[in-house]
Design an enzyme around this catalytic site. Structure first.
Site, mmCIF file in Angstrom:
data_model
loop_
_atom_site.group_PDB
_atom_site.id
_atom_site.type_symbol
_atom_site.label_atom_id
_atom_site.label_comp_id
_atom_site.label_asym_id
_atom_site.label_seq_id
_atom_site.Cartn_x
_atom_site.Cartn_y
_atom_site.Cartn_z
ATOM 1 N N LYS A 3 8.367 -4.583 40.989
ATOM 2 C CA LYS A 3 7.149 -3.954 40.458
ATOM 3 C C LYS A 3 5.876 -4.455 41.134
ATOM 4 O O LYS A 3 4.907 -3.706 41.233
ATOM 5 C CB LYS A 3 7.069 -4.147 38.939
ATOM 6 C CG LYS A 3 8.116 -3.325 38.207
ATOM 7 C CD LYS A 3 7.947 -3.371 36.705
ATOM 8 C CE LYS A 3 9.058 -2.557 36.058
ATOM 9 N NZ LYS A 3 8.942 -2.471 34.617
ATOM 10 N N GLU A 30 -0.283 -7.862 34.029
ATOM 11 C CA GLU A 30 -1.075 -6.637 34.122
ATOM 12 C C GLU A 30 -2.043 -6.638 32.960
ATOM 13 O O GLU A 30 -1.717 -7.165 31.890
ATOM 14 C CB GLU A 30 -0.152 -5.436 33.905
ATOM 15 C CG GLU A 30 0.231 -4.684 35.125
ATOM 16 C CD GLU A 30 1.168 -3.534 34.789
ATOM 17 O OE1 GLU A 30 2.029 -3.272 35.611
ATOM 18 O OE2 GLU A 30 1.050 -2.934 33.694
ATOM 19 N N ARG A 65 15.585 7.183 40.633
ATOM 20 C CA ARG A 65 16.871 7.735 40.182
ATOM 21 C C ARG A 65 16.599 8.931 39.287
ATOM 22 O O ARG A 65 15.453 9.200 38.952
ATOM 23 C CB ARG A 65 17.605 6.665 39.378
ATOM 24 C CG ARG A 65 16.715 6.187 38.227
ATOM 25 C CD ARG A 65 17.366 5.244 37.280
ATOM 26 N NE ARG A 65 16.412 4.499 36.495
ATOM 27 C CZ ARG A 65 15.873 4.897 35.346
ATOM 28 N NH1 ARG A 65 16.196 6.077 34.849
ATOM 29 N NH2 ARG A 65 15.018 4.149 34.705
HETATM 30 P P1 ADP Z 1 14.384 6.364 31.711
HETATM 31 O O1 ADP Z 1 13.492 5.420 32.499
HETATM 32 O O2 ADP Z 1 15.312 7.178 32.515
HETATM 33 O O3 ADP Z 1 13.638 7.105 30.685
HETATM 34 P P2 ADP Z 1 15.410 4.069 30.409
HETATM 35 O O4 ADP Z 1 14.216 3.281 30.819
HETATM 36 O O5 ADP Z 1 15.769 4.156 28.969
HETATM 37 O O6 ADP Z 1 15.382 5.520 30.930
HETATM 38 O O7 ADP Z 1 16.624 3.503 31.249
HETATM 39 C C1 ADP Z 1 17.827 4.251 31.391
HETATM 40 C C2 ADP Z 1 18.991 3.346 31.245
HETATM 41 O O8 ADP Z 1 18.970 2.385 32.271
HETATM 42 C C3 ADP Z 1 19.042 2.566 29.959
HETATM 43 O O9 ADP Z 1 20.398 2.445 29.596
HETATM 44 C C4 ADP Z 1 18.468 1.214 30.330
HETATM 45 O O10 ADP Z 1 18.965 0.227 29.475
HETATM 46 C C5 ADP Z 1 18.971 1.070 31.749
HETATM 47 N N1 ADP Z 1 18.090 0.333 32.660
HETATM 48 C C6 ADP Z 1 16.931 0.759 33.170
HETATM 49 N N2 ADP Z 1 16.419 -0.127 34.025
HETATM 50 C C7 ADP Z 1 17.288 -1.157 34.076
HETATM 51 C C8 ADP Z 1 17.328 -2.393 34.788
HETATM 52 N N3 ADP Z 1 16.380 -2.758 35.639
HETATM 53 N N4 ADP Z 1 18.379 -3.200 34.578
HETATM 54 C C9 ADP Z 1 19.345 -2.854 33.727
HETATM 55 N N5 ADP Z 1 19.374 -1.692 33.051
HETATM 56 C C10 ADP Z 1 18.366 -0.857 33.202
HETATM 57 P P1 ADP Z 2 10.368 -0.278 32.227
HETATM 58 O O1 ADP Z 2 10.675 -0.577 33.660
HETATM 59 O O2 ADP Z 2 11.106 -1.135 31.285
HETATM 60 O O3 ADP Z 2 10.433 1.182 31.930
HETATM 61 P P2 ADP Z 2 7.475 -0.039 32.279
HETATM 62 O O4 ADP Z 2 6.665 -0.871 33.208
HETATM 63 O O5 ADP Z 2 7.713 1.371 32.661
HETATM 64 O O6 ADP Z 2 8.862 -0.766 32.038
HETATM 65 O O7 ADP Z 2 6.830 -0.099 30.823
HETATM 66 C C1 ADP Z 2 7.504 0.413 29.688
HETATM 67 C C2 ADP Z 2 6.507 0.717 28.587
HETATM 68 O O8 ADP Z 2 5.757 -0.457 28.224
HETATM 69 C C3 ADP Z 2 5.442 1.733 28.952
HETATM 70 O O9 ADP Z 2 5.881 3.046 28.759
HETATM 71 C C4 ADP Z 2 4.296 1.360 28.016
HETATM 72 O O10 ADP Z 2 4.488 1.881 26.720
HETATM 73 C C5 ADP Z 2 4.401 -0.142 27.942
HETATM 74 N N1 ADP Z 2 3.528 -0.773 28.960
HETATM 75 C C6 ADP Z 2 3.899 -1.225 30.164
HETATM 76 N N2 ADP Z 2 2.847 -1.748 30.845
HETATM 77 C C7 ADP Z 2 1.775 -1.634 30.054
HETATM 78 C C8 ADP Z 2 0.389 -1.995 30.167
HETATM 79 N N3 ADP Z 2 -0.085 -2.590 31.261
HETATM 80 N N4 ADP Z 2 -0.419 -1.713 29.124
HETATM 81 C C9 ADP Z 2 0.045 -1.125 28.012
HETATM 82 N N5 ADP Z 2 1.331 -0.751 27.833
HETATM 83 C C10 ADP Z 2 2.198 -1.000 28.832
#
Ligand code: ADP
Ligand code: ADP
Ligand code: MG
Length: 471
Positions: free
Chosen positions: A115, A199, A290
């Protein structure tokens, strides 16, 4: 053209990919752990191979998966989501062994999976990011001094995180100091990396993401946005396309930014660029390299089959449309029906499905791998069904969603479906104006059996906000 695909996944996404293969006259090969012998993806694929007794090891072993692909005569591999879908090693091994990986190349997966590296690439391309650290944090001391510079509240995040895990909001230095070792050990366990960064926490933002498709001929297009603001603990529950709360200027802005982001890293295949929106500010958050769980609602409003396009792109074909050909119609919502008990802290509820009737009627799609008599194993995700509803207007889509949830019969396990009925009734949700705090701000929807007095409700809301802050 690809003729035979190994599906390196399980559950509903494996079934989704098998369906695309069947429509394209491509042979499909499933893999399964012993615990999944009775799973639907095993029954639906043209061939299926057991990859071990351990429920997880086989799905997480890239060499083993590519071996099965080579031995069964596949010319491509689809990773789905989760598991190894964002593992650059799997893409690299596929390339070495002459198997086409249905996704971007290993280097792009590695870059965007980190990230902090992704943030640097986006800043260089002129895509705005949330204020934050340039790279990873060396120690707590650096975290504290960086947080003082950025300004509280901050988000402490695992550099390799995903699935809503490894993220902690910190409101002051004490919270940050406490959270640092915890998030680090969580990240090490879950993602095999102790790297953390900071962040600025955007307070109550909207989560808006844009679907991208790019081919190997230099064409990059977007398929408009999805609003994933309805989340619990940073995990998506309900997704909506298009967002009911964007102006057409904002829609154009996020679409253009997403295309710029993808082009900046020479992205190929399907991907998603996630943004946080607050007021008229747009911040890049991360890119998922993906197919995403919620790709379905984009398919519903654009008519484009995203998995089919993924396979075409991996075959070396150009996208079957241009940006100007892409339009959207109506609204679609996806409900992630999880085998969890909303009345009991969303505890997983695994076990046998004693009865399942899929909802039907106009505008209703279900993507699932469950069936009556199927026993949900405790080793995997609790998401057991995706209900996707489409209608011409926002109000009709809400009414149809209520009707479809009501049509569905899913017995034997507790699910989140009754909770979604409560959300659908709520005026703030119906108004189409909500942000990522919606679930925490409405604890009364979770305790939907009790009608609370206003003063109790105020206390519950305060407790939920405090819990969220200290997550
Ligand atoms: P999307 O981003 O597609 O909306 P999710 O964030 O819920 O979906 O992730 C999809 C699936 O992948 C979930 O089962 C989540 O637990 C898994 N997943 C996502 N990122 C990772 C990661 N970095 N390591 C392990 N599992 C992950
Ligand atoms: P993941 O890889 O697990 O999907 P993300 O970085 O996409 O993680 O963050 C998942 C969720 O966490 C976001 O959809 C948002 O709701 C919250 N989030 C992440 N970063 C921030 C931020 N800087 N400020 C506020 N909410 C955040
Ligand atoms: Mg994300």
């Amino acid at each position: 053209m690809i003729t035979k695909i190994l599906i390196a996944n399980r559950g509903e996404i494996a079934v989704r990919i098998i369906r695309a293969c069947a429509e394209m006259s491509i042979r499909s090969v499933a893999v399964f752990a012993e615990a999944d012998r009775q799973a639907l993806h095993v029954k639906r694929a043209d061939e299926a191979y057991c990859i071990g007794d351990d429920p997880l090891e086989g799905y997480l072993n890239p060499h083993r998966l590519v071996d099965v692909a080579v031995q069964s005569g596949c010319d491509a591999l689809h990773p789905g989501y989760g598991f190894l879908s964002e593992n650059p090693e799997l893409a690299a091994i596929c390339l070495q062994r002459g198997i086409r990986f249905i996704g971007p190349n290993a280097e792009v997966i590695r870059r965007m999976g980190d990230k902090t590296e992704a943030r640097r690439a986006m800043l260089a391309a002129g895509v705005p990011c949330t204020p934050g650290t340039e790279g990873n944090l060396a120690d707590v001391a650096e975290a504290l001094s960086e947080a003082a510079r950025i300004g509280y509240p901050v988000m402490l995040k695992a550099t390799s995180g995903g699935g809503g895990r490894g993220i902690r909001r910190c409101n002051d230095p004490e919270e940050l100091e406490q959270a640092f070792p915890r998030v680090m050990s969580e990240a090490t366990k879950a993602f095999g990396s102790a790297d953390l960064f900071l962040e600025k926490c955007i307070v109550n933002p909207r989560h808006i993401e844009v679907q991208i498709l790019a081919d190997t001929h230099g064409n990059t297009v977007h398929l408009f946005e999805r609003d994933c603001s309805i989340q619990r603990r940073n995990q998506k529950l309900i997704e909506i396309a298009p967002s009911p709360q964007l102006t057409s200027e904002q829609r154009t802005q996020v679409g253009d930014l997403a295309v710029r982001a993808a082009q900046a890293v020479r992205y190929e295949n399907a991907g998603t660029v996630e943004f946080l929106l607050t007021g008229d500010q747009v911040y890049f958050m991360e890119m998922n390299t993906r197919v995403q769980v919620e790709h379905t609602i984009t398919e519903a409003i654009t008519g484009i089959d995203i998995v089919r396009e993924q396979i075409r792109v991996a075959s070396g074909l150009p996208l079957s449309f241009k940006q100007s050909d892409v339009s959207f119609r109506g609204f679609a919502l996806q409900f992630r029906i999880n085998a969890e008990d909303p009345k009991n802290k969303f505890l997983p509820s695994f076990g046998r499905i004693t009865r399942y009737y899929a909802p039907g009627g106009p505008g209703v799609r279900t993507d699932t791998a469950i069936y009556t008599g199927y026993k949900i194993p405790p080793f995997y995700d609790s998401m057991c069904l995706k209900l996707i509803v489409w209608a011409l207007t926002w109000e009709e889509a809400l009414d149809r969603s209520r009707r479809a949830l009501d049509d569905m019969r899913l017995q034997g396990v507790k699910t989140t479906a009754p909770y979604y009925q409560e959300i659908l009734r709520h005026p703030d949700f119906r108004s189409g104006r909500f942000d990522t705090s919606f679930v925490d701000m409405h604890p009364e929807l979770i305790d939907y059996s009790v009608k609370r007095k206003p003063e109790e409700l105020a206390l519950a809301i305060a407790a939920a906000i405090a819990a969220h802050a200290g997550l």
